[in-house]
Design an enzyme around this catalytic site. Sequence first.
Site, PDB file in Angstrom:
ATOM      1  N   TRP A 476       0.824  -1.214   0.000  1.00 57.33           N
ATOM      2  CA  TRP A 476       0.000   0.000   0.000  1.00 57.33           C
ATOM      3  C   TRP A 476       0.859   1.266   0.000  1.00 57.33           C
ATOM      4  CZ3 TRP A 476      -0.912  -3.437   4.349  1.00 57.33           C
ATOM      5  CH2 TRP A 476      -1.791  -4.474   4.043  1.00 57.33           C
ATOM      6  N   HIS A 477       1.945   1.238  -0.746  1.00 59.83           N
ATOM      7  CA  HIS A 477       2.842   2.391  -0.843  1.00 59.83           C
ATOM      8  C   HIS A 477       2.909   2.884  -2.286  1.00 59.83           C
ATOM      9  CE1 HIS A 477       5.047   0.720   2.957  1.00 59.83           C
ATOM     10  NE2 HIS A 477       3.892   1.297   3.247  1.00 59.83           N
ATOM     11  N   GLN A 478       1.751   3.011  -2.924  1.00 58.03           N
ATOM     12  CA  GLN A 478       1.691   3.462  -4.314  1.00 58.03           C
ATOM     13  C   GLN A 478       2.303   4.858  -4.423  1.00 58.03           C
ATOM     14  OE1 GLN A 478      -0.906   2.452  -2.414  1.00 58.03           O
ATOM     15  NE2 GLN A 478      -2.163   0.954  -3.490  1.00 58.03           N
TER      16      GLN A 478
END
Length: 564
Positions: A476-478
Site C-alpha cells: 500500500w505504498h503506491q
Amino acid sequence: MNSYTSAMHTADFSRRVEHNQRQLKARLAETYDYIVCGSGTSGSVVARRLAENLDVRVLLIEAGGTDEVPSVTDASQWFVNLGGERDWQFQAQPNPHLHDRAIPLSMGKVLGGGASINVMVWSRGHSSDWDYFAREADDPAWNYASALATFRRIEDWQGAPDPLRRGTGGPVFVQPAPDPNPVAPAMLRAAASLGLPVYDDQNGAMMEGPGGAALANLCLDDGRRRSIFRSYVYPLMAQPNLTVLTHTHVLRVLLDGKRAVGVEVLHEGKVIRLGARHEVVLSLGAINTPKVLMLSGIGDTRQLNAQGIDVVQDLPGVGQNYQDHIMVSGCIWEYQHPQPPRNNAGESTFFWKSDPSLDVPDIQTFLAQIPIATPEAQAMFQPPAAAWSLLPGLVRPKSRGAITLASANPMDAPLIDSAALSDPEDLQALVRAVEFCRELGNSSAMAPFVRREVMPGAMSRKALESFVRNTASTVWHQSCTAKMGRDAMSVVDSQLRVYGISGLRVADASIMPRVTTGNTMAPCVIIGERLGSLLTQTAEAERETASARPMGRAFAVQRERAVD
C-alpha cells in the site's frame, strides 16, 4: 501532552469544531485563497500550515467521511478498513508476472486518508533516498540534511534521546512499539544471530547505513491511532478560516488558459465549482492525482486524445513511473503457544540487502503477529489462526507501472498496470528474501514460538519463484506517478509546481522520483511540510497579485448544475 494535541481531548473543543464546520459547510464560499484536494498525509500538513495564518481562507476537500469510528481510532483494528467503505478499493489489472492475479490496492478514503487506515509505522526512508530526491530536483532543500532538520522539528519522539536525529514537542507522536509481544524482540535476537545489527531506533543511525533490525516506530498511543490529520488539521478546525469538506469528489481542476483557478467537485449529488484565488494543491494520492490531472487536460497527448479530452498541457510523465513496495504474503509459522497481537500487530522490522554488493538495503521485512497470506496461499497451505508471519517486502523495486484513464467519466476508476515483478531482478530479490526469512524463522531464537513452519517450507528454486508470484501483494505504498525532476517525464519541479500550469501544485507520494526505503507516511509528511513552507513564504505576494487580477472565465458560467 503537547500544545498540538491538548485541545483535541476536551468535549468542549469537539463541540466547537462540530458547530464551526457545520456553519462553514452551510455557507460554502465561491472562492478560497487555497484549495487542498485530499486530506491524506501530505494534504493535511499543507492545509495546517496554510490555515495557521488566520487571514488565509483554506478549503480542504475529502472524498470520504469521518475518521471518528472504532476501526480508525483503535490501533488494533486497522485491517478492518481494507476493502470497506474507508478504502477506495482500487484493483490492479491482471498481471502475467503474478500468475495473472489482479491484486487489490487499498488507499484511504476517509478523513486522514492512508494515515487513518494504515499500520501506523513511522519510517523516514534511507538517507540516500533524500539525497537522490535532491539530485533529481537539483535542489538541496530535498536532501537528507534538510529532511532530518524537518523531522527533528515535527516529531514528538518518546524513545531513547538522540539529539542528532530525533526531536520532541512537535505534532507527530512517535514511539518504539511499547510493551511488545515477546515474539517481536525474539525476531531481533534471531536477526542478530544471522549477522544483522540490532538498533534501539528504526529511524536513527540504522537508516544511514547498510541496514539492521529494530522495534518499529509507531504513531499510536495507549492503543489509539495518532493520525497525521488528527495531529495537524483537527486542532485548527474550530477556526473560521479552515473549511473541511467531506463526501466530496474532486472531478477536475478548473483552468483559465494555463492557470488553475479552482476545482469542479461532486458534492451532495450536484456538481459545483469552487474558486482558488492563489493555488490549487492536489494531494489525492498516486492513483487519483494523475487521474485528475488527465481529466483536466494535463497529461500525455495521445492518451487524452483517445478519451476525447482537450489537451491543455502535454506532460507524458503523468501516470507513468508507478512504483509500489511488493511483499510476500507470507512466510508463516504456527505458534507453539498462542500469543495475542499487541499494538498494531507488527512491532518489529529489519532492513536487509538481498545482494551483498548493494550499497543500501533493498528488502524490508515485518514480523506480523497474525497469519497474512494471499487467497491462493490460504487455499494451498490453510494457515491456522494462531500463527505469525514474516513479510519480506521489496523496497527498491526496479519494475515500473502506469496509471491510465479508463474513460473520460470522472467517476470511473483508472486502469492500474502495477507491473509488479515485471523486472526479473525483483523476483530474484524476493526469492532470496524468502530464503533468508525461512532461515530466520527456523532459527533457535524463534524456536520457543514455533510449533511448525506452515509455509512455504523447503522448495526448489523454481517452486519458490512460483510461490513468490502467488503470494506477492502490495504494501500500500503506491507512488511516483507525477514525479519531481527535470527530465522529459517529470511532472513537477522542485517546488512541486506542475510544469506549464501556474497556480497548481502536487503534494503526495506521486511526486517521489522513486519510492522511499520503507513505509511512506513519514516521507509524505516531509513533502507536505516542504510545500507548506513554500506556500507560506510566498502567500502575501500571491494575495497581492491575485487582488489585482480579475476572476477567470471559468466562473462566468453557472456555478451549480445537476448531475447528468
